[in-house]
Design a protein around this motif. Structure first.
Motif, PDB file in Angstrom:
ATOM      1  N   SER A 144     -11.220 -14.296  -1.437  1.00 48.94           N
ATOM      2  CA  SER A 144     -11.833 -13.150  -2.101  1.00 48.94           C
ATOM      3  C   SER A 144     -11.083 -11.859  -1.809  1.00 48.94           C
ATOM      4  CB  SER A 144     -13.289 -13.030  -1.640  1.00 48.94           C
ATOM      5  OG  SER A 144     -13.895 -11.883  -2.168  1.00 48.94           O
ATOM      6  N   LEU A 145     -10.677 -11.671  -0.576  1.00 52.63           N
ATOM      7  CA  LEU A 145     -10.048 -10.415  -0.164  1.00 52.63           C
ATOM      8  C   LEU A 145      -8.626 -10.277  -0.682  1.00 52.63           C
ATOM      9  CD1 LEU A 145     -10.498  -7.866   1.574  1.00 52.63           C
ATOM     10  CD2 LEU A 145      -9.569  -9.132   3.521  1.00 52.63           C
ATOM     11  N   PHE A 146      -7.855 -11.356  -0.648  1.00 51.69           N
ATOM     12  CA  PHE A 146      -6.437 -11.296  -1.031  1.00 51.69           C
ATOM     13  C   PHE A 146      -6.147 -11.961  -2.372  1.00 51.69           C
ATOM     14  CE2 PHE A 146      -6.534 -11.305   3.686  1.00 51.69           C
ATOM     15  CZ  PHE A 146      -5.990 -10.042   3.904  1.00 51.69           C
ATOM     16  N   ASP A 147      -7.206 -12.283  -3.118  1.00 51.90           N
ATOM     17  CA  ASP A 147      -7.076 -12.903  -4.436  1.00 51.90           C
ATOM     18  C   ASP A 147      -6.212 -14.167  -4.361  1.00 51.90           C
ATOM     19  OD1 ASP A 147      -7.604 -13.140  -7.118  1.00 51.90           O
ATOM     20  OD2 ASP A 147      -5.858 -11.965  -7.735  1.00 51.90           O
ATOM     21  N   LEU A 148      -6.523 -15.003  -3.359  1.00 51.83           N
ATOM     22  CA  LEU A 148      -5.795 -16.254  -3.160  1.00 51.83           C
ATOM     23  C   LEU A 148      -6.584 -17.407  -3.790  1.00 51.83           C
ATOM     24  CD1 LEU A 148      -4.775 -15.770   0.589  1.00 51.83           C
ATOM     25  CD2 LEU A 148      -3.379 -15.300  -1.444  1.00 51.83           C
ATOM     26  N   ASN A 149      -5.997 -18.571  -3.753  1.00 54.20           N
ATOM     27  CA  ASN A 149      -6.656 -19.745  -4.297  1.00 54.20           C
ATOM     28  C   ASN A 149      -6.475 -20.937  -3.355  1.00 54.20           C
ATOM     29  OD1 ASN A 149      -8.162 -21.189  -6.160  1.00 54.20           O
ATOM     30  ND2 ASN A 149      -6.342 -21.862  -7.297  1.00 54.20           N
ATOM     31  N   ILE A 150      -6.759 -20.697  -2.063  1.00 56.03           N
ATOM     32  CA  ILE A 150      -6.619 -21.753  -1.058  1.00 56.03           C
ATOM     33  C   ILE A 150      -7.708 -22.793  -1.284  1.00 56.03           C
ATOM     34  CG2 ILE A 150      -6.586 -22.268   1.412  1.00 56.03           C
ATOM     35  CD1 ILE A 150      -5.804 -19.345   1.896  1.00 56.03           C
ATOM     36  N   ALA A 151      -7.312 -24.053  -1.316  1.00 58.12           N
ATOM     37  CA  ALA A 151      -8.298 -25.129  -1.508  1.00 58.12           C
ATOM     38  C   ALA A 151      -9.327 -25.096  -0.379  1.00 58.12           C
ATOM     39  CB  ALA A 151      -7.597 -26.482  -1.553  1.00 58.12           C
ATOM     40  N   ASN A 152     -10.566 -25.268  -0.745  1.00 53.68           N
ATOM     41  CA  ASN A 152     -11.634 -25.145   0.243  1.00 53.68           C
ATOM     42  C   ASN A 152     -12.663 -26.250   0.052  1.00 53.68           C
ATOM     43  OD1 ASN A 152     -13.274 -24.174   2.254  1.00 53.68           O
ATOM     44  ND2 ASN A 152     -14.220 -22.586   0.998  1.00 53.68           N
ATOM     45  N   GLU A 153     -12.402 -27.382   0.671  1.00 51.71           N
ATOM     46  CA  GLU A 153     -13.347 -28.494   0.618  1.00 51.71           C
ATOM     47  C   GLU A 153     -14.409 -28.281   1.692  1.00 51.71           C
ATOM     48  OE1 GLU A 153     -13.618 -31.114  -1.382  1.00 51.71           O
ATOM     49  OE2 GLU A 153     -11.952 -30.395  -2.616  1.00 51.71           O
ATOM     50  N   PRO A 154     -15.686 -28.168   1.308  1.00 53.60           N
ATOM     51  CA  PRO A 154     -16.744 -27.933   2.292  1.00 53.60           C
ATOM     52  C   PRO A 154     -16.778 -29.025   3.366  1.00 53.60           C
ATOM     53  CG  PRO A 154     -17.577 -27.657   0.060  1.00 53.60           C
ATOM     54  CD  PRO A 154     -16.205 -28.246  -0.066  1.00 53.60           C
ATOM     55  N   LEU A 155     -16.854 -28.574   4.616  1.00 53.51           N
ATOM     56  CA  LEU A 155     -16.949 -29.502   5.749  1.00 53.51           C
ATOM     57  C   LEU A 155     -18.398 -29.627   6.190  1.00 53.51           C
ATOM     58  CD1 LEU A 155     -13.962 -28.437   8.045  1.00 53.51           C
ATOM     59  CD2 LEU A 155     -14.257 -30.662   6.966  1.00 53.51           C
ATOM     60  N   PRO A 156     -18.932 -30.842   6.262  1.00 53.75           N
ATOM     61  CA  PRO A 156     -20.289 -30.999   6.819  1.00 53.75           C
ATOM     62  C   PRO A 156     -20.300 -30.530   8.269  1.00 53.75           C
ATOM     63  CG  PRO A 156     -19.545 -33.023   5.738  1.00 53.75           C
ATOM     64  CD  PRO A 156     -18.349 -32.129   5.855  1.00 53.75           C
ATOM     65  N   LEU A 157     -21.349 -29.790   8.638  1.00 55.54           N
ATOM     66  CA  LEU A 157     -21.444 -29.269   9.998  1.00 55.54           C
ATOM     67  C   LEU A 157     -22.017 -30.334  10.928  1.00 55.54           C
ATOM     68  CD1 LEU A 157     -21.160 -26.767  11.843  1.00 55.54           C
ATOM     69  CD2 LEU A 157     -23.554 -26.248  11.297  1.00 55.54           C
ATOM     70  N   PRO A 158     -21.246 -30.780  11.927  1.00 50.21           N
ATOM     71  CA  PRO A 158     -21.785 -31.758  12.882  1.00 50.21           C
ATOM     72  C   PRO A 158     -23.020 -31.205  13.591  1.00 50.21           C
ATOM     73  CG  PRO A 158     -19.403 -31.547  13.118  1.00 50.21           C
ATOM     74  CD  PRO A 158     -19.848 -30.428  12.223  1.00 50.21           C
ATOM     75  N   ILE A 159     -24.082 -31.972  13.631  1.00 46.80           N
ATOM     76  CA  ILE A 159     -25.330 -31.514  14.243  1.00 46.80           C
ATOM     77  C   ILE A 159     -25.109 -31.194  15.721  1.00 46.80           C
ATOM     78  CG2 ILE A 159     -27.645 -32.269  14.943  1.00 46.80           C
ATOM     79  CD1 ILE A 159     -27.825 -33.845  12.373  1.00 46.80           C
ATOM     80  N   GLY A 160     -25.594 -30.022  16.121  1.00 42.42           N
ATOM     81  CA  GLY A 160     -25.581 -29.651  17.531  1.00 42.42           C
ATOM     82  C   GLY A 160     -24.239 -29.233  18.085  1.00 42.42           C
ATOM     83  N   ILE A 161     -23.219 -29.055  17.220  1.00 42.87           N
ATOM     84  CA  ILE A 161     -21.880 -28.759  17.747  1.00 42.87           C
ATOM     85  C   ILE A 161     -21.851 -27.436  18.506  1.00 42.87           C
ATOM     86  CG2 ILE A 161     -21.082 -27.714  15.574  1.00 42.87           C
ATOM     87  CD1 ILE A 161     -18.297 -28.909  16.233  1.00 42.87           C
ATOM     88  N   SER A 162     -22.638 -26.450  18.063  1.00 46.32           N
ATOM     89  CA  SER A 162     -22.662 -25.162  18.774  1.00 46.32           C
ATOM     90  C   SER A 162     -23.228 -25.321  20.170  1.00 46.32           C
ATOM     91  CB  SER A 162     -23.495 -24.150  17.986  1.00 46.32           C
ATOM     92  OG  SER A 162     -22.946 -23.909  16.721  1.00 46.32           O
ATOM     93  N   PHE A 163     -24.205 -26.197  20.325  1.00 44.13           N
ATOM     94  CA  PHE A 163     -24.861 -26.381  21.620  1.00 44.13           C
ATOM     95  C   PHE A 163     -23.980 -27.179  22.580  1.00 44.13           C
ATOM     96  CE2 PHE A 163     -28.339 -25.367  18.801  1.00 44.13           C
ATOM     97  CZ  PHE A 163     -29.149 -24.549  19.579  1.00 44.13           C
ATOM     98  N   PHE A 164     -23.489 -28.351  22.133  1.00 43.99           N
ATOM     99  CA  PHE A 164     -22.734 -29.159  23.105  1.00 43.99           C
ATOM    100  C   PHE A 164     -21.365 -28.556  23.398  1.00 43.99           C
ATOM    101  CE2 PHE A 164     -21.582 -31.905  19.301  1.00 43.99           C
ATOM    102  CZ  PHE A 164     -20.195 -31.847  19.397  1.00 43.99           C
TER     103      PHE A 164
END
Length: 472
Positions: A105-125
């Motif tokens: 959005s900021l640099f008007d780029l077109n980098i491929a962006n495949e959504p990554l599923p967030l592993p449950i609890g990754i912030s905690f462990f």
């Protein structure tokens, strides 16, 4: 798998408890570790590999930090690499999509962006694993030479996916040798049932209402309905997360672990600083010890203190999710806590006590609007509706309809967000009280069994059963 799942309650947990207590002591840690890996793999098996990578990585970093304990340069470099590796692992899965979207959005780029599923609890462990290495560096904890013991600390299923964030030095002795007793087990069962009841009987109904109202256009609802929506979310997030923490602490006691408290009735606070001493205590203490104090804390003058507060609270918001609204939510609290330190707290202390509570609840509920909303536009529109700034009605038929359907849950939520149980226990257990000596021991099992049956009925008849903090 979640604790409020019928499979967990009536299959997984009984099997694990039976195996744990029937097998000799030498197998207890193995049973818990195996159960923890199965628990985590239940929903997304591939991410067990990610957790194992985190365990091995931090085990090696811990050994290296200990090896270089007398070589300051190498020791600092090793702990820095450990922090970078852990943050990198967390950042890749949690923040890479956010970073790419903003760069495009900021640099008007077109980098491929495949959504990554967030592993449950990754912030905690991840935070637990990182704190272990840092504590070994600081010599606040002994290095763990047994990788299976460290794996149990990081993967222990009661607090694996949504905390509380447990410090290694608080459970290191219990990993090696724990005390089991009928009294501790019974206390754990009671605590678990209380947490389960908070989650199923209050958080879930409030969550259903909050989801319904936050799916609406704020301009299409009355101010009263908007207040019901944010009050429902305020109660949902408290009973959801504190209920999970209660269940985690209760499960820990069943297996001989004593986890620290994570909530202390935050909605009775009289300042925002007090609120955050009572809410998600393990996360607040983590950021205090590993970010705020290393930045200088409040030791280098007032302006450095305010800078540190803003940095820590903005990072705290970002920890909760890869979104500008989460960062704004964190910054919002940083500003308010800074204002309280500047002198606002002295003004608050002079106010009538109920007004102090109103101040906290108003600030917190406005903050929850940003926390719950997906965009700034929605947040600001919702706040305008709350205060009637966009011309909406004060009340409408929907307000009374929702109050009629959910009124009893609101009442229960408000009552049990205060320490009423503590007050009742003091009343019933006072010395020479007939109720305390005879009636309470008889009634207590009946009450807890009744709650468990009621929860089971709700779970059988409902499919709505999310945990808010699983997405963090």
């Amino acid at each position: 798998m979640v604790f409020s799942n019928l499979v967990f309650l009536f299959m997984f947990l009984p099997i694990v408890l039976a195996a744990y207590f029937l097998l000799p002591r030498m197998f207890k840690n193995f049973i818990l570790l195996l159960a923890s890996l199965i628990f985590y793999a239940w929903g997304e098996p591939k991410y067990v590999i990610l957790m194992l990578v985190s365990i091995v990585m931090n085990y090696i970093f811990g050994l290296m930090v200990h090896k270089f304990r007398n070589q300051i340069g190498y020791k600092k470099m090793t702990v820095a690499l450990a922090v970078i590796a852990n943050i990198g692992l967390l950042g890749y899965y949690k923040y890479s999509n956010f970073l790419i979207e903003n760069m495009n959005s900021l640099f008007d780029l077109n980098i491929a962006n495949e959504p990554l599923p967030l592993p449950i609890g990754i912030s905690f462990f991840t935070f637990q694993a990182m704190s272990y290495v840092i504590d070994v560096y600081r010599r606040d904890a002994a290095v763990q030479s047994n990788i299976f013991d460290l794996a149990l600390y990081i993967a222990l299923f009661p607090q694996l996916v949504a905390g509380p964030i447990v410090r290694y030095n608080t459970v290191a002795d219990e990993i090696k040798k724990r005390v089991h007793s009928l009294e501790l087990f019974s206390e754990g069962v009671r605590r678990f049932i209380i947490g389960l009841s908070k989650k199923v009987l209050i958080a879930n109904p409030m969550g259903e209402l909050a989801d319904t109202l936050f799916a609406m256009n704020p301009g299409d609802m009355s101010s009263g309905t908007a207040w019901l929506g944010i009050l429902a979310y305020t109660l949902q997030i408290y009973f959801d997360f504190s209920g999970y923490s209660d269940m985690a602490i209760g499960l820990g006691k069943m297996f001989g672990f004593n986890f620290l408290e994570n909530f202390n009735f935050p909605y009775i606070s009289r300042s925002i600083a007090e609120f955050w001493r009572r809410w998600h205590i393990s996360l607040g203490s983590w950021f205090r010890d590993y970010v705020y104090i290393p930045l200088g804390g409040n030791r280098k003058g007032p302006w450095t203190t305010y800078r540190n507060l803003l940095i820590v609270w903005t990072i705290t918001g970002f920890w909760h999710g890869a979104s500008w609204t989460f960062m704004a939510w964190g910054f919002y609290y940083g500003v308010i806590i800074s204002l309280e330190r500047l002198g606002l707290s002295k003004i608050l202390e002079k106010l009538w006590r109920p007004l102090q509570h109103v101040y906290v609840l108003l600030i917190v509920m406005i903050g929850w609007v940003f926390f719950r909303s997906d965009s700034f536009d929605y947040s600001f529109n919702y706040i305008q509706t709350l205060f009637g700034f966009n011309g909406t009605q004060a009340l409408d038929n929907a307000t009374f309809l929702y109050m009629n359907d959910y009124g009893y849950v609101f009442v229960l939520g408000v009552i049990f967000s205060m320490p009423v149980m503590d007050w009742l226990k003091k009343l019933l257990y006072r010395e020479n009280s007939f109720m305390g000596r005879y009636a309470v021991p008889i009634a207590s099992p009946v009450v807890y069994m009744g709650l468990l049956l009621l929860v089971t009925m709700f779970l059988v008849n409902s499919t709505y059963n999310p945990f808010i903090y699983f997405r963090f």
